[in-house]
Design a protein around this motif. Structure first.
Motif, PDB file in Angstrom:
ATOM      1  N   PRO A   1       0.817  -1.222   0.000  1.00  0.00           N
ATOM      2  CA  PRO A   1       0.000   0.000   0.000  1.00  0.00           C
ATOM      3  C   PRO A   1       0.850   1.271   0.000  1.00  0.00           C
ATOM      4  N   ILE A   2       0.406   2.261  -0.762  1.00  0.00           N
ATOM      5  CA  ILE A   2       1.054   3.572  -0.783  1.00  0.00           C
ATOM      6  C   ILE A   2      -0.039   4.642  -0.830  1.00  0.00           C
ATOM      7  N   THR A   3       0.336   5.869  -0.514  1.00  0.00           N
ATOM      8  CA  THR A   3      -0.580   6.977  -0.766  1.00  0.00           C
ATOM      9  C   THR A   3      -0.528   7.289  -2.256  1.00  0.00           C
ATOM     10  N   ALA A   4      -1.602   7.806  -2.801  1.00  0.00           N
ATOM     11  CA  ALA A   4      -1.667   8.078  -4.239  1.00  0.00           C
ATOM     12  C   ALA A   4      -0.576   9.068  -4.639  1.00  0.00           C
ATOM     13  N   PRO A   5       0.309   8.684  -5.559  1.00  0.00           N
ATOM     14  CA  PRO A   5       1.352   9.618  -5.995  1.00  0.00           C
ATOM     15  C   PRO A   5       0.755  10.755  -6.823  1.00  0.00           C
ATOM     16  N   LYS A   6       1.462  11.860  -6.880  1.00  0.00           N
ATOM     17  CA  LYS A   6       0.966  13.016  -7.634  1.00  0.00           C
ATOM     18  C   LYS A   6       0.960  12.748  -9.140  1.00  0.00           C
TER      19      LYS A   6
ATOM     20  N   ASN B   1      -4.972  -0.378  -7.787  1.00  0.00           N
ATOM     21  CA  ASN B   1      -5.013  -1.800  -8.139  1.00  0.00           C
ATOM     22  C   ASN B   1      -6.440  -2.345  -8.186  1.00  0.00           C
ATOM     23  N   ARG B   2      -6.547  -3.610  -8.553  1.00  0.00           N
ATOM     24  CA  ARG B   2      -7.864  -4.236  -8.739  1.00  0.00           C
ATOM     25  C   ARG B   2      -8.633  -4.383  -7.432  1.00  0.00           C
ATOM     26  N   LYS B   3      -7.939  -4.275  -6.302  1.00  0.00           N
ATOM     27  CA  LYS B   3      -8.608  -4.395  -5.003  1.00  0.00           C
ATOM     28  C   LYS B   3      -9.183  -3.077  -4.509  1.00  0.00           C
ATOM     29  N   GLY B   4      -8.866  -1.993  -5.249  1.00  0.00           N
ATOM     30  CA  GLY B   4      -9.473  -0.717  -4.910  1.00  0.00           C
ATOM     31  C   GLY B   4      -8.620   0.224  -4.089  1.00  0.00           C
ATOM     32  N   TRP B   5      -7.286   0.045  -4.084  1.00  0.00           N
ATOM     33  CA  TRP B   5      -6.408   0.958  -3.367  1.00  0.00           C
ATOM     34  C   TRP B   5      -5.091   1.102  -4.123  1.00  0.00           C
ATOM     35  N   HIS B   6      -4.341   2.142  -3.771  1.00  0.00           N
ATOM     36  CA  HIS B   6      -3.085   2.428  -4.466  1.00  0.00           C
ATOM     37  C   HIS B   6      -1.955   1.564  -3.903  1.00  0.00           C
ATOM     38  N   SER B   7      -1.115   1.070  -4.817  1.00  0.00           N
ATOM     39  CA  SER B   7      -0.039   0.177  -4.384  1.00  0.00           C
ATOM     40  C   SER B   7       1.083   0.141  -5.403  1.00  0.00           C
TER      41      SER B   7
ATOM     42  N   LYS C   1       0.730  -0.866   5.938  1.00  0.00           N
ATOM     43  CA  LYS C   1       0.086   0.430   6.120  1.00  0.00           C
ATOM     44  C   LYS C   1       0.223   1.303   4.879  1.00  0.00           C
ATOM     45  N   ARG C   2      -0.805   2.092   4.622  1.00  0.00           N
ATOM     46  CA  ARG C   2      -0.716   3.094   3.557  1.00  0.00           C
ATOM     47  C   ARG C   2       0.169   4.211   4.066  1.00  0.00           C
ATOM     48  N   ASN C   3       1.361   4.296   3.498  1.00  0.00           N
ATOM     49  CA  ASN C   3       2.407   5.116   4.099  1.00  0.00           C
ATOM     50  C   ASN C   3       2.382   6.550   3.619  1.00  0.00           C
ATOM     51  N   GLU C   4       2.881   7.428   4.485  1.00  0.00           N
ATOM     52  CA  GLU C   4       2.898   8.845   4.140  1.00  0.00           C
ATOM     53  C   GLU C   4       4.169   9.249   3.409  1.00  0.00           C
ATOM     54  N   CYS C   5       5.127   8.346   3.268  1.00  0.00           N
ATOM     55  CA  CYS C   5       6.406   8.712   2.647  1.00  0.00           C
ATOM     56  C   CYS C   5       6.281   8.766   1.123  1.00  0.00           C
ATOM     57  N   LYS C   6       7.258   9.387   0.501  1.00  0.00           N
ATOM     58  CA  LYS C   6       7.254   9.515  -0.949  1.00  0.00           C
ATOM     59  C   LYS C   6       7.500   8.163  -1.611  1.00  0.00           C
ATOM     60  N   LEU C   7       7.117   8.085  -2.890  1.00  0.00           N
ATOM     61  CA  LEU C   7       7.152   6.814  -3.605  1.00  0.00           C
ATOM     62  C   LEU C   7       8.554   6.212  -3.645  1.00  0.00           C
TER      63      LEU C   7
END
Length: 307
Positions: free
Chosen positions: A128-133, A141-147, A264-270
């Motif tokens: 998991p990641i936070t959505a990049p700019k 992804n197909r599960k419905g979250w950014h990764s 965890k969906r992380n707050e750090c950069k990609l």
């Protein structure tokens, strides 16, 4: 003494011996010089801060208060530690096997799962990641979250011998494989074609095994599609392949069980997220090689969400 050892593993996910080994190996890149009016943070504390972040997934602010250092210090410790692990420890603990090692791995798979000439299992897992700019839709992804996708190959003992991380979560596993360096390494047939064995009258080289998402290749085996008309021989082949592939799921489970940051969906950069994933894979191998105790409750409920 035993209680302290258990508490150390519970807190940091590595044994004290592994922790000291990591500190010794990365010291040359992490050590800082004392300033005139300020002492530098010792290497052991810098490593502890970074490992705590990956082991717990705690926020930077929380770690800052826990270790009594500034917020920027925590962030810098994590970045510098990951860079040091990738530079120093990655080449030592995650590497393409040579001919003797391939033979050893093939023997292990054959003896344990009756999978001849197999030297590894391959699979992908979503981190998991936070959505990049830039191009956020590509990472949805197909599960419905950014990764991002972590593609890994493990041996029969669950040790990673090839890792590729960073492709967008929307990308299919087969495409990730074709774009990875592993494809270039294995496609010419040189590495896995060195030691062939006669199987049912055919000379077969070493191979890795994957799930139905992957293509069938000379060096990559996958199950027969179950149309309800499989022969007994095909059903047995699928059973053995599935049994051998279980080592991949166990490796991902132990990886994410130890390093809860990966859940965890992380707050750090990609870019930092990619480096942290690589560092976690290296730490996984170190723990497994050193025989560090794995606490089963660390497994939690990782599997369904992040595979």
């Amino acid at each position: 003494m035993q209680r302290r050892r258990r508490e150390f593993v519970q807190n940091f996910r590595v044994s004290r011996e592994s922790f000291d080994y990591i500190c010794d190996q990365t010291r040359g890149l992490l050590v800082k010089k004392d300033m005139n009016y300020r002492l530098c943070i010792p290497v052991q504390k810098r490593v502890a801060i970074a490992i705590w972040k990956m082991a717990t997934g705690s926020e930077y602010q929380t770690i800052s208060h826990l270790f009594g250092v500034g917020l920027c210090t925590v962030y810098n410790c994590v970045q510098e530690f990951c860079d040091a692990v990738i530079r120093v420890l990655l080449p030592l603990h995650v590497k393409t096997p040579d001919a003797p090692k391939l033979l050893e791995m093939a023997t292990f798979f054959k003896n344990r799962w009756r999978a001849p000439q197999c030297v590894g299992a391959i699979d992908g897992s979503h981190i998991p990641i936070t959505a990049p700019k830039e191009f956020p839709k590509d990472f949805f992804n197909r599960k419905g979250w950014h990764s991002v996708v972590l593609q890994a190959v493990v041996d029969g003992k669950g040790l990673f011998w090839d890792v590729c991380v960073g492709f967008p979560g929307r990308m299919h596993d087969a495409r990730v494989l074709r774009l990875s360096s592993l494809w270039e390494v294995l496609s010419d047939g040189q590495l896995l074609g060195q030691q062939k064995a006669n199987i049912s009258g055919r000379q077969v080289g070493h191979n890795i095994i994957g799930d139905p998402a992957y293509p069938m290749l000379e060096w990559l085996m996958k199950p027969f599609s179950d149309t309800g008309r499989l022969t007994p021989a095909q059903s047995m082949y699928n059973f053995r392949l599935s049994s051998a592939r279980s080592v991949m799921e166990m490796a991902f489970g132990r990886l994410k069980g130890r390093w809860r940051w990966l859940l965890k969906r992380n707050e750090c950069k990609l870019e930092l997220a990619k480096r942290m994933v690589l560092a976690c894979c290296v730490l996984h191998n170190i723990c497994e090689e050193h025989g560090d105790n794995f606490v089963e409750e660390h497994l939690g409920s990782w599997s369904d969400r992040c595979m």
